[in-house]
Design a protein around this motif. Structure first.
Motif, PDB file in Angstrom:
ATOM      1  N   GLN A  10       0.778  -1.082  -0.134  1.00 51.69           N
ATOM      2  CA  GLN A  10      -0.112   0.113  -0.035  1.00 51.69           C
ATOM      3  C   GLN A  10       0.955   1.158   0.086  1.00 51.69           C
ATOM      4  O   GLN A  10       0.536   2.172  -0.665  1.00 51.69           O
ATOM      5  CB  GLN A  10      -0.941   0.069   1.246  1.00 51.69           C
ATOM      6  CG  GLN A  10      -2.005  -0.866   1.237  1.00 51.69           C
ATOM      7  CD  GLN A  10      -2.945  -0.779   2.289  1.00 51.69           C
ATOM      8  OE1 GLN A  10      -2.401  -0.803   3.559  1.00 51.69           O
ATOM      9  NE2 GLN A  10      -4.087  -0.556   2.094  1.00 51.69           N
ATOM     10  N   LEU A  11       1.724   1.342   0.912  1.00 49.50           N
ATOM     11  CA  LEU A  11       2.821   2.444   0.942  1.00 49.50           C
ATOM     12  C   LEU A  11       3.568   2.739  -0.429  1.00 49.50           C
ATOM     13  O   LEU A  11       3.725   3.806  -0.909  1.00 49.50           O
ATOM     14  CB  LEU A  11       3.775   2.387   2.138  1.00 49.50           C
ATOM     15  CG  LEU A  11       3.361   2.518   3.546  1.00 49.50           C
ATOM     16  CD1 LEU A  11       4.381   2.171   4.531  1.00 49.50           C
ATOM     17  CD2 LEU A  11       2.549   3.840   3.593  1.00 49.50           C
ATOM     18  N   ILE A  12       4.000   1.664  -0.974  1.00 52.02           N
ATOM     19  CA  ILE A  12       4.631   1.912  -2.545  1.00 52.02           C
ATOM     20  C   ILE A  12       3.608   2.233  -3.323  1.00 52.02           C
ATOM     21  O   ILE A  12       3.844   3.274  -4.123  1.00 52.02           O
ATOM     22  CB  ILE A  12       5.147   0.416  -2.731  1.00 52.02           C
ATOM     23  CG1 ILE A  12       6.289  -0.031  -1.853  1.00 52.02           C
ATOM     24  CG2 ILE A  12       5.670   0.603  -4.283  1.00 52.02           C
ATOM     25  CD1 ILE A  12       6.706  -1.696  -2.137  1.00 52.02           C
ATOM     26  N   SER A  13       2.448   1.607  -3.269  1.00 49.36           N
ATOM     27  CA  SER A  13       1.608   2.497  -4.365  1.00 49.36           C
ATOM     28  C   SER A  13       0.982   3.645  -3.941  1.00 49.36           C
ATOM     29  O   SER A  13       1.159   4.492  -4.859  1.00 49.36           O
ATOM     30  CB  SER A  13       0.037   1.436  -4.371  1.00 49.36           C
ATOM     31  OG  SER A  13       0.482   0.015  -4.373  1.00 49.36           O
ATOM     32  N   PHE A  14       0.936   4.066  -2.966  1.00 49.08           N
ATOM     33  CA  PHE A  14       0.675   5.469  -2.410  1.00 49.08           C
ATOM     34  C   PHE A  14       1.796   6.609  -2.841  1.00 49.08           C
ATOM     35  O   PHE A  14       1.671   7.614  -3.357  1.00 49.08           O
ATOM     36  CB  PHE A  14       0.575   5.721  -1.017  1.00 49.08           C
ATOM     37  CG  PHE A  14       0.277   7.037  -0.435  1.00 49.08           C
ATOM     38  CD1 PHE A  14      -1.012   7.775  -0.627  1.00 49.08           C
ATOM     39  CD2 PHE A  14       1.603   7.690   0.169  1.00 49.08           C
ATOM     40  CE1 PHE A  14      -1.204   8.765  -0.250  1.00 49.08           C
ATOM     41  CE2 PHE A  14       1.368   8.857   0.715  1.00 49.08           C
ATOM     42  CZ  PHE A  14      -0.044   9.738   0.423  1.00 49.08           C
ATOM     43  N   THR A  15       3.001   6.154  -2.601  1.00 53.38           N
ATOM     44  CA  THR A  15       4.285   6.783  -3.171  1.00 53.38           C
ATOM     45  C   THR A  15       4.277   6.829  -4.256  1.00 53.38           C
ATOM     46  O   THR A  15       4.556   8.398  -4.875  1.00 53.38           O
ATOM     47  CB  THR A  15       5.530   6.199  -2.425  1.00 53.38           C
ATOM     48  OG1 THR A  15       5.340   6.137  -1.004  1.00 53.38           O
ATOM     49  CG2 THR A  15       6.712   6.934  -2.636  1.00 53.38           C
ATOM     50  N   ILE A  16       4.166   5.979  -5.230  1.00 55.03           N
ATOM     51  CA  ILE A  16       4.054   6.177  -6.669  1.00 55.03           C
ATOM     52  C   ILE A  16       2.925   7.125  -7.070  1.00 55.03           C
ATOM     53  O   ILE A  16       3.199   8.131  -8.067  1.00 55.03           O
ATOM     54  CB  ILE A  16       3.806   4.941  -7.543  1.00 55.03           C
ATOM     55  CG1 ILE A  16       4.994   3.765  -7.065  1.00 55.03           C
ATOM     56  CG2 ILE A  16       3.533   5.009  -8.937  1.00 55.03           C
ATOM     57  CD1 ILE A  16       4.999   2.388  -7.635  1.00 55.03           C
ATOM     58  N   LEU A  17       1.681   7.030  -6.583  1.00 51.34           N
ATOM     59  CA  LEU A  17       0.707   7.872  -7.057  1.00 51.34           C
ATOM     60  C   LEU A  17       1.021   9.322  -6.468  1.00 51.34           C
ATOM     61  O   LEU A  17       0.457  10.285  -7.060  1.00 51.34           O
ATOM     62  CB  LEU A  17      -0.486   7.198  -6.459  1.00 51.34           C
ATOM     63  CG  LEU A  17      -1.178   5.918  -6.931  1.00 51.34           C
ATOM     64  CD1 LEU A  17      -2.211   5.201  -6.175  1.00 51.34           C
ATOM     65  CD2 LEU A  17      -1.750   6.376  -8.333  1.00 51.34           C
ATOM     66  N   ALA A  18       1.777   9.468  -5.301  1.00 55.92           N
ATOM     67  CA  ALA A  18       1.782  10.619  -4.787  1.00 55.92           C
ATOM     68  C   ALA A  18       3.106  11.408  -5.558  1.00 55.92           C
ATOM     69  O   ALA A  18       2.488  12.636  -5.866  1.00 55.92           O
ATOM     70  CB  ALA A  18       2.521  10.789  -3.181  1.00 55.92           C
ATOM     71  N   ALA A  19       3.924  10.791  -6.184  1.00 50.55           N
ATOM     72  CA  ALA A  19       4.991  11.175  -7.169  1.00 50.55           C
ATOM     73  C   ALA A  19       4.059  11.763  -8.350  1.00 50.55           C
ATOM     74  O   ALA A  19       4.653  12.763  -8.891  1.00 50.55           O
ATOM     75  CB  ALA A  19       5.920  10.166  -7.448  1.00 50.55           C
TER      76      ALA A  19
END
Length: 534
Positions: A10-19
């Motif tokens: 979830q955190l990896i997906s969130f970080t990618i989407l935040a980028a």
């Protein structure tokens, strides 16, 4: 950091989407630069400008779709971390079993809500704002490194404001946490004591007492929130003055000198607002996180707590022996009793009698391993288990004078959520004398808060059913029938004492001759005398 309790995927997906979301800022700034430079170039290629506008609109649509997914993932992380914290705190509070529940109630309601808003959400926003800052400043350096340095130097001012205000916010939040816990207890007292206040015509006094606690809590919350608002206002004012007005003035001078194009200046201003705003927001979010330090400290204890697996099954029971037990209170060092000795054989029914206040309940807590005696020892199957809850409590079931009923079904109150076969449950219901209730109402009957839908005798029988279902060799009964009428007390005793496979130790200060006759051994604790059946 609370986010370490989220799933890595979830955190990896969130970080990618935040980028991706952060790139939106750079994309818009870049398109503004191109469009303004085209518009100010003297060219009359309107179609070029229109194509650029259409491209910008299409890009924004794509970013919008990505942002929908970003918000979905973000809300999922908040939900999952919240559940992790709630489970951890519930495990810890239930495992501790403290009689004073005010701090636990405050933690599970207000404190965890503050952690959700001011810690979990804030930390997720800090990831996005950090990526926004990196993206904006990287592109700004590429476009004009001189102006970027000017803007970066200017960010020192809001940073200094944050450093000054952060300790003040932490102190205010500690005060709020204390007043909030006190308010929760006052509300609990007011509701639980409503009948007594109505009886003695003191409702106004109790309402005033709770209202005063509410006022103190609200004042503390206002002070904390106001301090945060003032800090944010100071940070924004410093940012506007040092991070916008001064750099824009320098940029204007460079444009007048021909060292900067108008499109580049506008783009730099837009980028600057989008790497200054993240910095300001980061400072604010950091202050929000600091405000949760007192609550997070309590939650961290729960997260670090390991609940022991104490589901040990007792395969056999050879007997219990108590030798020379004495107990002295920790608070005032008062001796409660001295020289208590007894033996209990498998299936034996033992009655311990003493006046009210002698310390009978304390004796039972010593047997369970909840307390440690001053002198003496307790042996189970020949092993010393004195003061050892883990080693002792699996031998015992317990019937209270006022059993606790969960606001749930009859089935849940008997099984306490354990998976039990229908055959075993039916047997226990019969042994506890609950056949009639189950036949009339069914196992899915809601018993109400504190068992309000059941009679006193039915509540006692549910408690007995719990004890029998555990299959433990010794049943402790603590004044189990003292609040019941004589006939009901006799009926309950017949239920308690008829099982030959379970040893019973009951403590009481008053009991009828007919009930006494059901016991194998009667020990008068205050007189150190023993009666046995002939």
């Amino acid at each position: 950091m609370s986010l370490k309790y989220a799933k890595k995927s979830q955190l990896i997906s969130f970080t990618i989407l935040a980028a991706i979301k952060a790139c939106n800022i750079v994309f818009v700034a870049y398109m503004i630069q191109i469009m303004l430079n085209v518009a100010s170039s003297g060219s009359h290629d309107y179609m070029h400008l229109i194509r650029l506008a259409i491209l910008t609109a299409l890009g924004q649509m794509c970013f919008m779709g990505s942002n929908f997914v970003y918000e979905t993932v973000k809300m999922g992380i908040i939900r999952d971390v919240n559940m992790t914290l709630k489970r951890a705190n519930l495990r810890y509070l239930v495992d501790q079993g403290e009689p004073d529940v005010k701090s636990g109630l405050s933690l599970m309601t207000n404190d965890l809500k503050q952690i959700e808003t001011n810690r979990i959400t804030a930390q997720l926003d800090m990831i996005f704002q950090g990526l926004s800052f990196l993206g904006a400043i990287s592109f700004a350096f590429y476009s004009s490194w001189q102006m970027t340095i000017v803007f970066l130097i200017a960010t020192i001012a809001p940073a200094l404001v944050q450093m000054i205000t952060s300790p003040i916010i932490t102190k205010k939040s500690e005060i709020w946490a204390k007043t909030n816990a006190n308010y929760t207890q006052n509300v609990s007292d007011s509701l639980n004591g409503a009948q007594a206040t109505k009886l003695y015509n003191v409702r106004t006094n109790i309402v005033t007492r709770a209202a005063k606690a509410a006022q103190n809590m609200e004042n503390a919350l206002r002070n904390m929130t106001l301090t945060q608002a003032w800090a944010l206002e100071l940070i924004y004012s410093a940012a506007e003055l040092f991070c916008f007005i001064v750099p824009c003035t320098i940029g204007g001078i460079m444009m007048m000198q021909g060292n900067l194009k108008v499109g580049t200046l506008v783009m730099m201003v837009d980028l600057a607002m989008n790497f200054i705003t993240p910095v300001v927001t980061l400072f604010n979010e950091f202050n929000q996180v600091k405000s949760t330090v007192p609550m997070w400290t309590k939650t961290q204890v729960a997260l670090d707590h390991v609940m022991k697996d104490d589901k040990q099954k007792i395969d056999h029971f050879e007997g219990m022996e108590v030798k020379g037990l004495s107990y002295v209170t920790n608070s005032d060092h008062k001796e409660i009793f001295d020289g208590v000795s007894l033996q209990v054989k498998p299936g034996q029914k033992v009655l311990l009698m003493a006046p009210s206040g002698w310390g009978k309940t304390t004796l039972l807590r010593l047997l369970l391993g909840l307390k440690k005696p001053k002198d003496g020892e307790i042996l189970l199957n020949g092993k010393n288990v004195t003061g050892k809850w883990d080693a002792a409590h699996n031998y015992f079931s317990y019937v209270n004078q006022k059993p606790f009923m969960f606001d749930d079904t009859l089935r849940f109150n008997i099984t306490l959520g354990r998976q039990v076969s229908d055959e075993k449950l039916k047997k226990v219901i019969h042994e506890a004398g609950l056949d009639e209730l189950v036949k009339d109402q069914g196992l899915d009957k809601q018993v109400g808060e504190n068992g309000s839908e059941l009679s006193g005798g039915q509540i006692q029988r549910v408690e007995i059913a719990r004890a029998l279902l555990s299959g433990r060799p010794i049943l402790l009964a603590d004044e189990a029938t003292s609040a019941l009428d004589p006939q009901l007390s006799l009926d309950i005793h017949k239920t308690l004492l008829k099982n030959p496979n379970v040893a019973v130790i009951e403590v009481a200060h008053k009991i009828s001759p007919e009930e006494k006759a059901m016991f194998d051994v009667i020990i008068h604790l205050d007189k150190h005398t023993v009666e046995t059946k002939m």
